[in-house]
Write a protein that holds these residues in place. Structure first.
Motif, short mmCIF file in Angstrom:
data_model
loop_
_atom_site.label_atom_id
_atom_site.label_comp_id
_atom_site.label_asym_id
_atom_site.label_seq_id
_atom_site.Cartn_x
_atom_site.Cartn_y
_atom_site.Cartn_z
N ASN A 1 4.02 -8.18 3.66
CA ASN A 1 3.19 -9.01 2.80
C ASN A 1 4.08 -9.75 1.82
OD1 ASN A 1 0.21 -7.96 3.40
ND2 ASN A 1 1.58 -6.20 3.37
N SER A 2 4.65 -10.85 2.28
CA SER A 2 5.60 -11.60 1.47
C SER A 2 4.94 -12.07 0.18
CB SER A 2 6.15 -12.80 2.25
OG SER A 2 5.11 -13.67 2.62
N GLU A 3 5.73 -12.11 -0.87
CA GLU A 3 5.32 -12.59 -2.18
C GLU A 3 4.38 -11.63 -2.90
OE1 GLU A 3 3.96 -16.61 -2.03
OE2 GLU A 3 5.68 -17.29 -0.86
N VAL A 4 4.19 -10.41 -2.37
CA VAL A 4 3.47 -9.37 -3.09
C VAL A 4 4.50 -8.38 -3.63
CG1 VAL A 4 1.81 -7.48 -2.94
CG2 VAL A 4 1.41 -9.59 -1.66
N GLU A 5 4.47 -8.14 -4.93
CA GLU A 5 5.40 -7.20 -5.54
C GLU A 5 4.77 -5.82 -5.59
OE1 GLU A 5 7.96 -6.40 -9.65
OE2 GLU A 5 6.76 -8.22 -9.43
N ILE A 6 5.47 -4.83 -5.05
CA ILE A 6 4.99 -3.45 -5.04
C ILE A 6 5.99 -2.59 -5.80
CG2 ILE A 6 4.27 -1.50 -3.62
CD1 ILE A 6 3.69 -3.44 -1.37
N ARG A 7 5.49 -1.87 -6.77
CA ARG A 7 6.35 -1.06 -7.64
C ARG A 7 5.98 0.40 -7.51
NH1 ARG A 7 5.99 -0.51 -13.60
NH2 ARG A 7 8.04 -0.04 -14.44
N LEU A 8 7.00 1.26 -7.39
CA LEU A 8 6.81 2.70 -7.31
C LEU A 8 7.48 3.36 -8.50
CD1 LEU A 8 5.99 5.31 -5.79
CD2 LEU A 8 8.14 5.13 -4.52
N VAL A 9 6.73 4.17 -9.23
CA VAL A 9 7.23 4.85 -10.42
C VAL A 9 6.99 6.35 -10.25
CG1 VAL A 9 7.01 5.12 -12.92
CG2 VAL A 9 6.74 2.85 -11.88
N GLU A 10 8.00 7.14 -10.60
CA GLU A 10 7.85 8.59 -10.58
C GLU A 10 8.20 9.15 -11.95
OE1 GLU A 10 9.28 12.25 -7.76
OE2 GLU A 10 10.86 11.00 -8.65
#
Length: 313
Positions: free
Chosen positions: A176-185
């Motif tokens: 999914n280009s141009e979608v920013e996905i962020r993972l935080v722990e």
């Protein structure tokens, strides 16, 4: 039944179902940011800047639409095929299953000019918890945040693995280009964490308190995915071959890059779902690729003593 197992694989599938809802908003053109947070108390939250789950009264059930979506199977907007042309989730089932398998689930929604909240316990809405909290500020986005605590009487583990989620979220970002996905722990309150291995310092940011973050955004889409898959291989051409087309409201993308490896690698997806068992889309691709190469080889007299090349060739 819906998530496959009650072990670690099934536990992580809960996250994927909620993320899929956010991705479906992105596919519909309404979301470009998704954040997944592993909280210290063992819960997980998924936030997006989509349109927000509807909060008005559902005509059929005479209850808030949010509560219907969270508690009734097949009540989601994707099930009637009207709201979403493309969807990767369980079509009206996923988020209600997540709710049913959680000892607690909180929802915060920003839409219709306000911030709304609701809380569920063991799949049931709690009395008086659905409320309009405040007006939405002019500079605030619409969106949905779902935070859930898995039911430890059902699941064999409640420890979410950072590396496992990182792999899937990176894959979704490629698709999914141009979608920013962020993972935080965040550090676990009980001292455990979701690490499977030592984090690569170049890839994962971690502060002194043990909080880790990882962001993914690939404007090049699956072209960047092909480069990523071939990072450790010797490629025969730097530019990734790329095609995209659509017909009858079905859109396809293909990215190819040849390497010196004898064994090829094909990754096929349908609506963001990795179709590891194949399917007509993969069969059609292989057939077309073989046919095109054979046609070219005949025109250029490259086959020598061969009548034609096979897919294995």
């Amino acid at each position: 039944m819906y998530i496959g197992s009650t072990d670690s694989r099934g536990l992580h599938h809960l996250v994927y179902e909620v993320v899929d809802n956010a991705i479906d908003e992105a596919l519909a053109g309404h979301c470009d940011r998704i954040e997944v947070t592993l909280h210290g108390d063992g819960s997980v939250s998924v936030s997006d800047n989509g349109r927000g789950i509807p909060v008005d009264t559902h005509e059929k059930y005479d209850r808030p639409a949010l509560e219907v979506i969270m508690t009734v199977l097949h009540a989601g907007g994707k099930f009637d095929n009207k709201s979403y042309q493309v969807s990767g989730g369980l079509h009206g089932v996923g988020v209600s299953v997540v709710n049913a398998l959680s000892r607690r689930l909180d929802v915060e929604i920003q839409r219709d000019g306000a911030v709304w909240r609701d809380r569920f316990e063991y799949g049931e809405p709690q009395e008086g918890t659905f409320e309009r909290v405040r007006d939405l500020e002019a500079d605030e986005d619409t969106g949905t945040t779902v935070r859930f605590w898995p039911d430890t009487d059902i699941f064999e583990t409640d420890v979410f693995e950072f590396d496992t989620l990182e792999t899937r979220l990176r894959e979704l970002a490629f698709l999914n280009s141009e979608v920013e996905i962020r993972l935080v722990e965040e550090p676990r309150d009980d001292g455990t964490d979701g690490s499977e291995s030592e984090a690569d310092a170049d890839d994962v940011e971690a502060d002194d308190a043990g909080r880790r973050e990882r962001s993914f955004r690939y404007d090049g889409g699956i072209r960047e995915f092909a480069r990523y898959l071939n990072e450790t291989k010797t490629v025969l051409h730097d530019d990734v071959i790329y095609y995209a087309d659509s017909a009858d409201d079905i859109r396809i993308e293909v990215a190819l890059q040849a390497t010196e490896e004898l064994q090829g690698s094909i990754h096929a997806f349908a609506n963001n779902i990795n179709t590891r068992e194949g399917g007509t889309h993969l069969t059609g691709f292989k057939t077309a690729l073989t046919r095109v190469i054979n046609d070219y080889a005949r025109e250029e007299s490259l086959l020598a003593d061969f009548d034609s090349l096979t897919g294995a060739d």
